[in-house]
Design an enzyme around this catalytic site. Structure first.
Site, PDB file in Angstrom:
ATOM      1  N   LEU A 167       8.562 -22.409 -33.661  1.00  0.00           N
ATOM      2  CA  LEU A 167       8.073 -23.560 -32.898  1.00  0.00           C
ATOM      3  C   LEU A 167       9.216 -24.058 -32.018  1.00  0.00           C
ATOM      4  CD1 LEU A 167       6.197 -25.476 -35.758  1.00  0.00           C
ATOM      5  CD2 LEU A 167       5.319 -23.711 -34.213  1.00  0.00           C
ATOM      6  N   ASP A 168       9.098 -23.791 -30.728  1.00  0.00           N
ATOM      7  CA  ASP A 168      10.166 -24.145 -29.781  1.00  0.00           C
ATOM      8  C   ASP A 168       9.578 -24.938 -28.613  1.00  0.00           C
ATOM      9  OD1 ASP A 168      12.758 -24.226 -28.801  1.00  0.00           O
ATOM     10  OD2 ASP A 168      12.588 -22.320 -27.737  1.00  0.00           O
TER      11      ASP A 168
END
Length: 539
Positions: free
Chosen positions: A364-365
């Protein structure tokens, strides 16, 4: 059949045109305000609440005072002067917005109110002037009844506001820079003022219109100089979601989103990790037996996806919501889709809901310091992500927060939320102390907890192409979470949790020029290794 005289009634009168244009400009500036203020103060609910409140207050004050003066002072010339005053102030905003934002930001206020002085200073005066136009126009209208005149003015102004909102949101911001849009609103006001002056035979407003037009255009040119705090600008645009800018200093090319550094690439050595936090993306390789399929939610400069696709021969999917980010990565950050690397222009949660694939690793970026998509933070989303992981899969969240102290609320709430779904959750800060930084949170589906010693042994035994000894040393035990909520779809107060970070500097670690392991260690002050926490079961 309608007569010619009836048809002529549909042609805009000078006061009617002034009201329409004031609606276009006021609502257009309100939408544009979010883009101008966001790089300094973020685009949280507090920022947008301040923008809406200031515009409504300024318009209301203008309506009130304009209504009191309309009977004595309403003329076509004065309508022209009001529009010229608005255009001149818009020119000031275009020319000196950064200076005005910095000055207003120096006022000591709680984080949630920090943007209020800036919004007031930049947009209060022009909106106040626009507020005079409707009551003046109602006084000048040829309708016999007061009610008819007021209704006509309200209708025309509302239509103008609708046009301004739709045009700015769906056409202008995706296609033009903030400076160009500001210049456009300024010139629209000047052109309307010139027409009003011509219709009334006013010489002074006509001459002033030429001078203000020159001022607006000059402000636009001065505001378009290609230099930013991050260095010379290679590319800049307003996307449907954020302000995007690519700069380059020496060989380092950096992607900024809403004024915050997001990704960087060394054009002379594209495989080097310029931002040290991207090295932490490799930690999951020590926590699972095999990584063959990876999903990145959020692309940015695509540093992580490119590394995993090329170095580990993994199949990498990337869900990136902003199409302009994808195009910029292809043009400036050497992104090339291949059999191993697939890019999908969609939101991360939507992608996970629609896919039937499972992954060894989900990264999750998509979080920023002041703008976090709450739908990617909740326990419902974490359950969705968990269902798309293999039995030994790993979830990696690249948060921007502080690891401790008042600014750590978002990180601690996210840790608590992930711990409701995953048996084990680990924390790896990337900088020393309690400063706002990249805090890497890793969750696994295995019941047993890795100790620091086990991670070090795996780092020694496994050839993952990068020495992660320093990153393992940054491990921290689970934080206190009794004072933060579990984030849920029906209650995810992300803006309130981010509030303590407003005004704090975001510290992002960089590796040395040659990208060596020694340089990477030297870039971060030495830390004392934390002891591994005992095994924690799912709450």
């Amino acid at each position: 059949m309608a007569s010619l005289s009836d048809r002529a009634d549909w042609r805009p009168s000078p006061p009617g045109l002034a009201v329409f244009v004031s609606g276009v400009v006021s609502m257009g500036l309100e939408i544009l305000a979010g883009r101008i203020v966001a790089p300094q103060f973020g685009s949280s609910i507090y920022t947008w609440g301040s923008i809406i409140a200031v515009f409504l207050a300024a318009l209301s004050l203008g309506y009130h005072l304009g209504g009191k003066r309309a009977a004595r002072r309403a003329t076509h010339d004065r309508l022209a002067w009001l529009l010229l005053g608005t255009a001149a102030y818009v020119a000031l905003v275009v020319f000196a917005s950064d200076l005005l934002l910095a000055a207003a930001g120096a006022i000591p206020l709680p984080g949630r109110f920090a943007s209020l002085p800036a919004v007031t200073l930049l947009f209060g005066p022009p909106t106040y002037l626009l507020g005079f136009i409707s009551p003046y126009a109602a006084e000048l209208t040829e309708a016999e009844a007061v009610g008819a005149a007021s209704g006509h003015v309200y209708a025309v102004g509302t239509v103008g506001s609708i046009v301004g909102a739709f045009a700015t949101t769906f056409f202008l911001i995706p296609a033009l820079s903030v400076e160009a849009i500001g210049v456009g609103f300024g010139l629209l006001s000047v052109g309307t003022a010139l027409w009003l002056a011509w219709a009334a035979g006013g010489r002074d407003p006509a001459l002033a219109s030429v001078a203000v037009a020159v001022l607006v255009v000059g402000a636009g040119f001065s505001g378009a100089i290609g230099v930013s705090p991050g260095g010379p600008v290679l590319y800049q645009t307003q996307t449907p979601y954020q302000e995007l800018e690519v700069t380059q200093v020496g060989d380092v090319r950096t992607l900024y989103l809403d004024g915050q550094p997001h990704s960087a690439m060394d054009v002379s050595d594209p495989d080097r990790h310029v931002f040290e936090y991207t090295r932490y993306f490799h930690l999951p390789l020590l926590m699972t037996e095999d990584v063959d399929r990876v999903l990145f939610v959020g692309g940015g400069g695509f540093t992580g996806p490119k590394h995993f696709a090329s170095e580990y021969n993994a199949t990498v999917d990337v869900a990136e919501l902003d199409p302009e980010v994808i195009g910029t990565a292809k043009r400036y950050f050497r992104l090339e889709e291949s059999e191993n690397l697939h890019v999908y222009n969609t939101g991360g949660r939507q992608f996970l809901q629609e896919t039937n694939r499972t992954y060894d690793l989900i990264v999750l970026d998509a979080y920023k310091k002041d703008k976090v998509p709450f739908q990617l933070t909740t326990v419902e989303f974490m359950r969705l992500a968990e269902s798309r992981l293999d039995d030994d899969g790993v979830l990696f969240a690249n948060l921007i927060s502080a690891p401790s102290g008042p600014a750590s609320k978002f990180y601690r709430a996210e840790h608590k939320t992930m711990a409701r779904v995953f048996p084990q959750v680990y924390t790896f800060p990337t900088a020393r102390g309690s400063v706002v930084q990249n805090v890497e949170v890793v969750a696994t589906k295995r019941d047993e907890r890795f100790t620091v010693a086990e991670l070090k042994a795996r780092n020694e035994a496994r050839n993952v192409g990068i020495d992660l000894a320093d990153e393992i040393e940054m491990y921290r035990p689970p934080p206190r979470t009794d004072d933060v909520p579990v984030l849920r779809d029906d209650r995810a107060p992300v803006d309130a949790l981010l509030d303590p970070m407003v005004g704090q500097r975001y510290v992002i670690q960089r590796t040395d020029v040659n990208g060596s392991e020694t340089a990477a260690r030297a870039a971060r002050p030495a830390e004392t290794s934390a002891l591994a926490a005992p095994v924690r079961r799912r709450p």
